[in-house]
Design a protein around this motif. Structure first.
Motif, mmCIF file in Angstrom:
data_model
loop_
_atom_site.group_PDB
_atom_site.id
_atom_site.type_symbol
_atom_site.label_atom_id
_atom_site.label_comp_id
_atom_site.label_asym_id
_atom_site.label_seq_id
_atom_site.Cartn_x
_atom_site.Cartn_y
_atom_site.Cartn_z
ATOM 1 N N VAL A 1 -16.658 -5.543 -0.598
ATOM 2 C CA VAL A 1 -15.269 -5.994 -0.688
ATOM 3 C C VAL A 1 -14.674 -5.621 -2.044
ATOM 4 N N PHE A 2 -15.442 -5.817 -3.115
ATOM 5 C CA PHE A 2 -14.999 -5.420 -4.451
ATOM 6 C C PHE A 2 -14.678 -3.924 -4.479
ATOM 7 N N SER A 3 -15.542 -3.134 -3.872
ATOM 8 C CA SER A 3 -15.351 -1.686 -3.882
ATOM 9 C C SER A 3 -14.194 -1.251 -2.995
ATOM 10 N N VAL A 4 -13.961 -1.946 -1.866
ATOM 11 C CA VAL A 4 -12.792 -1.651 -1.036
ATOM 12 C C VAL A 4 -11.526 -1.894 -1.856
ATOM 13 N N GLY A 5 -11.530 -2.980 -2.616
ATOM 14 C CA GLY A 5 -10.408 -3.231 -3.508
ATOM 15 C C GLY A 5 -10.223 -2.109 -4.509
ATOM 16 N N MET A 6 -11.323 -1.594 -5.059
ATOM 17 C CA MET A 6 -11.244 -0.484 -6.010
ATOM 18 C C MET A 6 -10.700 0.781 -5.347
ATOM 19 N N ILE A 7 -11.081 1.016 -4.090
ATOM 20 C CA ILE A 7 -10.576 2.183 -3.370
ATOM 21 C C ILE A 7 -9.059 2.117 -3.242
ATOM 22 N N LEU A 8 -8.586 0.972 -2.775
ATOM 23 C CA LEU A 8 -7.141 0.807 -2.595
ATOM 24 C C LEU A 8 -6.422 0.813 -3.940
ATOM 25 N N GLY A 9 -7.040 0.208 -4.963
ATOM 26 C CA GLY A 9 -6.450 0.233 -6.289
ATOM 27 C C GLY A 9 -6.377 1.642 -6.847
ATOM 28 N N GLY A 10 -7.456 2.427 -6.664
ATOM 29 C CA GLY A 10 -7.454 3.814 -7.117
ATOM 30 C C GLY A 10 -6.420 4.654 -6.389
ATOM 31 N N LEU A 11 -6.262 4.420 -5.076
ATOM 32 C CA LEU A 11 -5.246 5.132 -4.296
ATOM 33 C C LEU A 11 -3.855 4.774 -4.783
ATOM 34 N N LEU A 12 -3.626 3.498 -5.039
ATOM 35 C CA LEU A 12 -2.330 3.053 -5.528
ATOM 36 C C LEU A 12 -2.040 3.634 -6.908
ATOM 37 N N LEU A 13 -3.057 3.709 -7.761
ATOM 38 C CA LEU A 13 -2.876 4.292 -9.089
ATOM 39 C C LEU A 13 -2.513 5.776 -8.986
ATOM 40 N N ALA A 14 -3.184 6.503 -8.073
ATOM 41 C CA ALA A 14 -2.898 7.929 -7.897
ATOM 42 C C ALA A 14 -1.458 8.144 -7.436
ATOM 43 N N VAL A 15 -0.952 7.226 -6.610
ATOM 44 C CA VAL A 15 0.417 7.340 -6.103
ATOM 45 C C VAL A 15 1.437 6.928 -7.160
ATOM 46 N N MET A 16 1.101 5.884 -7.930
ATOM 47 C CA MET A 16 2.043 5.293 -8.887
ATOM 48 C C MET A 16 1.815 5.769 -10.320
ATOM 49 N N ALA A 17 1.060 6.847 -10.503
ATOM 50 C CA ALA A 17 0.611 7.251 -11.841
ATOM 51 C C ALA A 17 1.746 7.382 -12.849
ATOM 52 N N SER A 18 2.922 7.829 -12.423
ATOM 53 C CA SER A 18 4.015 8.063 -13.364
ATOM 54 C C SER A 18 5.071 6.962 -13.354
#
Length: 406
Positions: free
Chosen positions: A260-277
């Motif tokens: 569950v922690f890692s699923v959160g990291m996956i979604l967080g990493g995806l969101l960071l890649a989209v919102m990077a700027s």
């Protein structure tokens, strides 16, 4: 670089996902094995200590060599060494039951090899991606790491339960071989250092330190990261102990929390890649600390029957993590010249890793005496305060101090 960098990272991360996956399996399987066989927080923190301390001590000196060696060959050699000692420990477990001392020695050697691999990879990234894409790449890196770690604990406990710890360790060898094979197809154009003679470690260390302190924002964040590491890093080792001792649940529940922690990291990493700027890197870092701190604090307050709540808090904690790690590393990669990144990244990594054993040494006896929840609660308090103080510091810094230049 402008046209091929995405393809390059696809190849690089396709290989790394196998290595990280099998390493995640090994890490969780060993921690769970020690948890189930000893039921001692001190044993777990000792395992964490031998995993962190070599990287913390050797980091500044390793950075000197990383700026001179071929970074791709360094990664291949380091991953191969990790695989070799996984094989040795796997054979020992396959034919017998090694002592705790022997397990600690193998973890120590694997940690030394990791001290070369991780900073070599981070120092190579600016050579492969445009500067304005480094935060986005950091988001991708977090996703790759998270995809591997979300599956790793579940597979690790499944293979451990169905076969043995030795089989899990053998799979780590296969993962390293795949990662190295894919890395052979990644061109890393690294300029040769001007100084070819053997470096003087003290002088090179001083040069790395002087380069590091020139970027004042990075120094401030690194100091905050050291505090954060002291209180938070022990939780990575103690999560299974929380599941076992406080909630009274077994290995599959412990692997569920990791997943569950890692699923959160996956979604967080995806969101960071989209919102990077969207916002500045420091904004992501500060709010990440606040959210992580609040979830830790809440975890330290829930009762033994609230395992579902702990699952939700673990998810939120994982989702917030990429917004700290990714932007922090991207800020470092932007602030320093590529030929100095090996030293700077190794130095920064050493500061964080040296803080982690301090936390582990404190956590073991305190958790055994006061319970695992006490560490969750107070680590949350410290983390929230660290994020708030860091945000306040950067508001002042924006007025009086210009941004670092690469």
């Amino acid at each position: 670089m402008a046209t091929n960098w995405k393809k390059t990272f696809t190849i690089l991360f396709s290989g790394q996902i196998f290595s990280i996956l099998t390493s995640s399996m090994v890490q969780f399987a060993i921690i769970w094995h020690l948890t189930a066989t000893t039921e001692s927080a001190v044993v777990l923190t000792m395992a964490g200590l031998v995993g962190f301390l070599p990287q913390a001590i050797l980091g500044p000196f390793i950075g000197v060599w990383l700026d001179r060696w071929n970074r791709k060959l360094t990664m291949i050699a380091a991953d191969s060494s990790i695989a070799l000692f996984s094989l040795i420990l796997g054979l020992y477990y396959y034919f017998g039951d090694p002592s705790l001392g022997f397990v600690y020695v193998i973890l120590l050697i694997r940690s030394i090899a990791s001290a070369f691999h991780a900073p070599a990879l981070q120092a190579a990234i600016p050579l492969l991606a445009p500067e304005d894409q480094l935060t986005r790449v950091a988001g991708w890196h977090q996703m790759v790491f998270s995809v591997s770690t979300v599956i790793g604990p579940a597979l690790g406990i499944a293979v451990y339960s169905a076969a043995s710890l030795g089989v899990v360790l053998f799979l780590d060898v296969v993962g390293a071989l795949i990662a190295n094979l894919m890395l052979l197809f990644v061109p890393i154009r690294q300029s040769k250092p001007e100084v070819q003679e053997a470096p003087h470690f003290l002088n090179e260390f001083k040069l790395g330190w002087k380069t590091f302190v020139q970027a004042r924002p990075i120094v401030i964040i690194t100091a905050a990261t050291a505090v954060f590491s002291i209180v938070f890093m022990p939780l990575a080792t103690l999560f299974p102990f929380m599941t076992l001792s406080h909630f009274g649940r077994g290995g599959y529940s412990a692997s569920l929390i990791e997943a569950v922690f890692s699923v959160g990291m996956i979604l967080g990493g995806l969101l960071l890649a989209v919102m990077a700027s969207k916002w500045k890197d420091i904004t992501y870092i500060c709010w990440s600390l606040v959210i992580i701190g609040l979830t830790c604090l809440a975890s330290g307050m829930i009762g033994p029957g609230a395992f579902v709540v702990f699952i939700a808090l673990s998810f939120l904690m994982g989702a917030a993590s990429p917004f700290f790690n990714g932007p922090y590393m991207a800020m470092i990669q932007k602030a320093y010249a590529p030929e100095m990144l090996g030293r700077v990244i190794s130095l920064v990594t050493s500061v964080m890793l040296l803080a982690s054993p301090i936390g582990l040494l404190l956590a073991g006896p305190l958790v055994d005496k006061y319970g695992i929840q006490s560490w969750f609660f107070w680590s949350g308090v410290v983390t929230v305060l660290t994020g708030a103080l860091l945000l306040a510091s950067f508001k002042k810094l924006q007025v009086s101090d210009p941004a670092p230049q690469s």
